[in-house]
Design an enzyme around this catalytic site. Structure first.
Site, PDB file in Angstrom:
ATOM      1  N   GLU A 204      -2.845   7.262  -4.069  1.00 20.56           N
ATOM      2  CA  GLU A 204      -3.192   6.250  -3.091  1.00 20.56           C
ATOM      3  C   GLU A 204      -2.636   4.847  -4.532  1.00 20.56           C
ATOM      4  OE1 GLU A 204      -5.884   4.393   0.237  1.00 20.56           O
ATOM      5  OE2 GLU A 204      -6.383   4.156  -1.757  1.00 20.56           O
TER       6      GLU A 204
ATOM      7  N   TYR B  88       0.309  -1.298   0.164  1.00 22.97           N
ATOM      8  CA  TYR B  88      -0.275   0.209   0.131  1.00 22.97           C
ATOM      9  C   TYR B  88       0.783   1.131   0.268  1.00 22.97           C
ATOM     10  CZ  TYR B  88      -3.012   3.839   1.507  1.00 22.97           C
ATOM     11  OH  TYR B  88      -3.438   5.345   1.526  1.00 22.97           O
TER      12      TYR B  88
END
Ligand code: GDP
Ligand code: MN
Length: 384
Positions: free
Chosen positions: A189, A101
């Site tokens: 993101e 992530y």
């Protein structure tokens, strides 16, 4: 402005971030055409601006024309958390060894950019934050200094990303940071950022929020307006050129100036109410703008009372009053108006309202912001 995954990936690609080849499909036939072009296996992905598409069945691997047909047919029209799928993204499937992530946001309190990086990706980052907060590395970046490759590499080491993925991860982090800053994002993101068996690191998903205040220096963002997801109220407000943000409460709010609009939200909250929206009609608004603002508020079914809070500087009281009278003639308002009119030409404005002969239960004038807030909230909460 939020982008769809495919738009986010196209945005990433401009900054050299590796993504899978693919294309948008609006129909099952389109999806098959794209799949044949990029080559099997492919992933068929629902394009909706909400997370957890995978779990909801909106992401499927397909190995053949038949499978693409089946999955595309199932996913198009699917409802994912209230978002109906109208568009697919079909891309070449990737082999995955690991999922990470990575994101950049602005930490307003720290006045710095914030990198969040974790070796535990592919799941919602909130879940990781809860179960194992130490698994998320947070690095503040001074916007003046920027992010060096060394600092990005160290963050990846700290996040316990394995040796063979360190260089690839650091390289993508530096590119993603450039995308975030030069690309004027509020959020950039990648979840998951994947490590392939070949050792390459690659963005498998994209979540990008653009900072609309920077739109003036990005003519290329124009294309995103066509697909922007707005609710009906926001669409109407945009078409009328109003600064409007929809909220969940029952008191519709119109104020002049963003500061006053925000204070109005606070006062409504303080006296036990909740705002249905933020709406700033700006300085110098004329009767027509006020009438449009009332139309937008009126399109919101949860509005039980409308609170107009005007402190006239360059906005003139008589123009505001004319707009209110005009709007009340033009549309049947679903809720009564409570108005506090002060500042430039407030006297004239109040006279126009009084002379208009509007029913006393439809238009209530109060001398102060607090009294007006109390009256509006009492109506909205049904105690009056
Ligand atoms: P989200 O659920 O909305 O966040 O959608 P993502 O694009 O992040 O995909 C969810 C999950 O689907 C990923 O974490 C992967 O595990 C899986 N997935 C997506 N694309 C591929 C792919 O190309 N190959 C494989 N094997 N899995 C994929
Ligand atoms: Mn994802």
């Amino acid at each position: 402005m939020d982008l769809f995954e495919y738009q986010g990936k196209q945005y990433f690609a401009r900054f050299g971030i590796p993504v899978s080849p693919g294309d948008v499909a609006l129909t099952v036939d389109d999806a098959v055409e794209v799949a044949e072009r990029v080559g099997y296996p492919v992933v068929v992905k629902a394009q909706v601006q909400v997370g957890g598409r995978g779990k909801a069945g909106g992401i499927k691997l397909a190995d053949s024309t038949d499978e693409v047909r089946t999955h595309a047919g199932n996913i198009l029209g699917m409802d994912i958390k209230g978002h109906v799928v109208e568009r697919l993204w079909v891309e070449k499937a990737s082999d995955i060894d690991e999922e990470y992530y990575a994101s950049f946001t602005l930490d307003r309190a720290a006045k710095k950019h914030l990198l969040m990086l974790s070796a535990q990706g592919g799941v919602e980052i909130e879940a990781v934050a809860e179960a194992d907060p130490d698994a998320i590395v947070k690095l503040h970046i001074d916007p003046v200094d920027g992010l060096s490759t060394d600092a990005a590499h160290q963050a990846a080491v700290d996040a316990r990303i394995p040796e063979r993925a360190l260089d690839g991860t650091a390289d993508i982090l530096v590119k993603l940071y450039r995308c975030f800053t030069e690309g004027d994002c509020d959020l950039a993101e990648i979840n998951p950022l994947i490590l392939k068996p070949t050792g390459e690191v690659h963005a498998l998903d994209a979540k990008v929020t653009l900072d609309s205040n920077a739109a003036f220096r990005h003519p290329e963002w124009e294309e995103y307006s066509a697909t922007e997801v707005l609710d009906e109220r926001e669409q109407l407000a945009k078409s009328k050129g109003l600064q409007y943000i929809g909220l969940e409460g029952s008191v519709g709010i119109i104020a002049n100036g963003a500061g006053l609009a925000m204070s109005t939200l606070d006062v409504v909250n303080q006296v036990g109410g909740s705002a249905a929206n933020f709406l700033d009609i700006g300085g110098g608004a004329n009767a027509d703008v006020m009438a449009s603002a009332l139309e937008v508020i009126n399109s919101d079914e949860s509005v039980q009372a409308i609170f107009i809070n005007i402190f006239g500087g360059i906005t003139r009281g008589e123009e505001v009053a004319k707009g209110v009278v005009e709007a009340m003639g033009r549309v049947e308002l679903r809720a009564p108006i409570v108005i506090r009119l002060d500042g430039t030409n407030a006297e004239e404005g109040r006279k126009i309202l009084a002379d208009a002969g509007l029913p006393a239960d439809k238009l209530i004038s109060k001398p102060t912001m607090l009294e007006a807030a109390n009256a509006a909230v009492a109506i909205a909460n049904g105690s009056e």
